[in-house]
Enzyme design. Structure first.
Site, PDB file in Angstrom:
ATOM      1  N   MET A 141       1.833  28.294  13.461  1.00 21.31           N
ATOM      2  CA  MET A 141       3.171  28.004  13.092  1.00 21.31           C
ATOM      3  C   MET A 141       3.729  27.481  14.596  1.00 21.31           C
ATOM      4  SD  MET A 141       4.414  30.814  10.568  1.00 21.31           S
ATOM      5  CE  MET A 141       3.666  31.163   9.103  1.00 21.31           C
ATOM      6  N   CYS A 142       5.218  26.906  14.284  1.00 17.63           N
ATOM      7  CA  CYS A 142       5.548  26.318  15.617  1.00 17.63           C
ATOM      8  C   CYS A 142       6.048  27.271  16.645  1.00 17.63           C
ATOM      9  CB  CYS A 142       6.921  25.705  14.979  1.00 17.63           C
ATOM     10  SG  CYS A 142       6.551  24.498  13.436  1.00 17.63           S
ATOM     11  N   GLN A 143       6.592  27.055  17.562  1.00 18.45           N
ATOM     12  CA  GLN A 143       7.429  27.875  18.540  1.00 18.45           C
ATOM     13  C   GLN A 143       8.992  27.383  19.010  1.00 18.45           C
ATOM     14  OE1 GLN A 143       5.425  29.847  21.790  1.00 18.45           O
ATOM     15  NE2 GLN A 143       3.334  30.182  20.550  1.00 18.45           N
TER      16      GLN A 143
END
Length: 256
Positions: free
Chosen positions: A1-3
């Site tokens: 996933m994103c950060q």
């Protein structure tokens, strides 16, 4: 996933040290290679930089790493795509106007089976669940307070309510700011640190870089940095609890 990466402080401050390590996670020290972006509030204005290239390969990111833009509220994002193709319109942060102010939003997570109508004023341009959620948040706030911007005390319970509804669809870590306050919601992973006197040095986890904040700050400075995972290995970071919505003002969390 994103950060996610955010900064809130009591005096305009640059985010170069934090962004250098954070952007390395966009393809060098981690796998978030599907675009990146960063927004800086400056008074009523907002500088927004986004690129669908990985942060480590983006000439725009290199400019941001070397250009000490001073701001009291910053939101940055490195993307690992879950919904929506790799394209500029799907890069975070997203920006919209409400009550005569810019609002900026970035999301880490995945909202499954999330197909809202978005039939109000705010409509998504791209294909991400994140932008749809942002549009719904602003629509809820606008309908709750149609005339003028209310106090943050009034905004908080409305924002908390819509956040809990959206979090039922999946992982919903996010950062949201109007340039005065920075809201941070944790579903799974979100951490913060408040740097204030007595200042010390900090060493980046992702780059072999150390900065001595005693050489760069004044005694009254206070800076809160929020990130998906800690950015330094010699400081104590606080993990935000799952389901918790924090508000940062002048470099520290505000209690409600």
């Amino acid at each position: 996933m994103c950060q996610l990466l955010g900064m809130n402080c009591n005096v305009p401050t640059d985010i170069c040290f934090s962004f250098e390590g954070f952007s390395a996670r966009g393809g060098r020290t981690d796998v978030h290679q599907d675009g990146w972006g960063i927004a800086f509030f400056e008074g009523l204005g907002c500088r927004l930089f986004i690129d669908s290239k990985p942060a480590i390969a983006s000439p725009v990111a290199e400019v941001v790493r070397r250009y000490p833009i001073h701001s009291t509220n910053v939101i940055a994002h490195i993307r690992k795509a879950t919904q929506g193709e790799i394209a500029l319109e799907n890069c975070h942060p997203f920006i919209r106007e409400l009550w005569g102010r810019y609002w900026v939003f970035a999301h880490n997570g995945n909202l499954e089976n999330f197909n809202p109508e978005c039939a109000g004023v705010y409509k998504p341009v791209g294909k991400t669940d994140s932008e749809k959620a942002f549009c719904l948040i602003l629509e809820k706030l606008r309908k709750s307070f149609p005339l003028n911007k209310p106090s943050v005390t009034d905004i908080y319970p409305v924002l908390n309510e819509i956040t809990k509804t959206l979090a039922d669809y999946g992982i919903f870590n996010y950062l949201l700011s109007d340039g005065e306050h920075l809201f941070a919601h944790c579903s799974t992973n979100l951490h913060y640190i408040v740097r204030q006197a007595p200042f010390a040095s900090a060493h980046s986890i992702d780059e072999d870089v150390t900065v001595d904040f005693r050489e760069l700050t004044k005694e009254d400075d206070r800076v809160a940095v929020i990130a998906t995972f800690p950015l330094t290995d010699n400081e104590v970071w606080t993990q935000i609890q799952s389901g918790e919505l924090l508000v940062f003002q002048d470099g520290c969390p505000v209690n409600f």
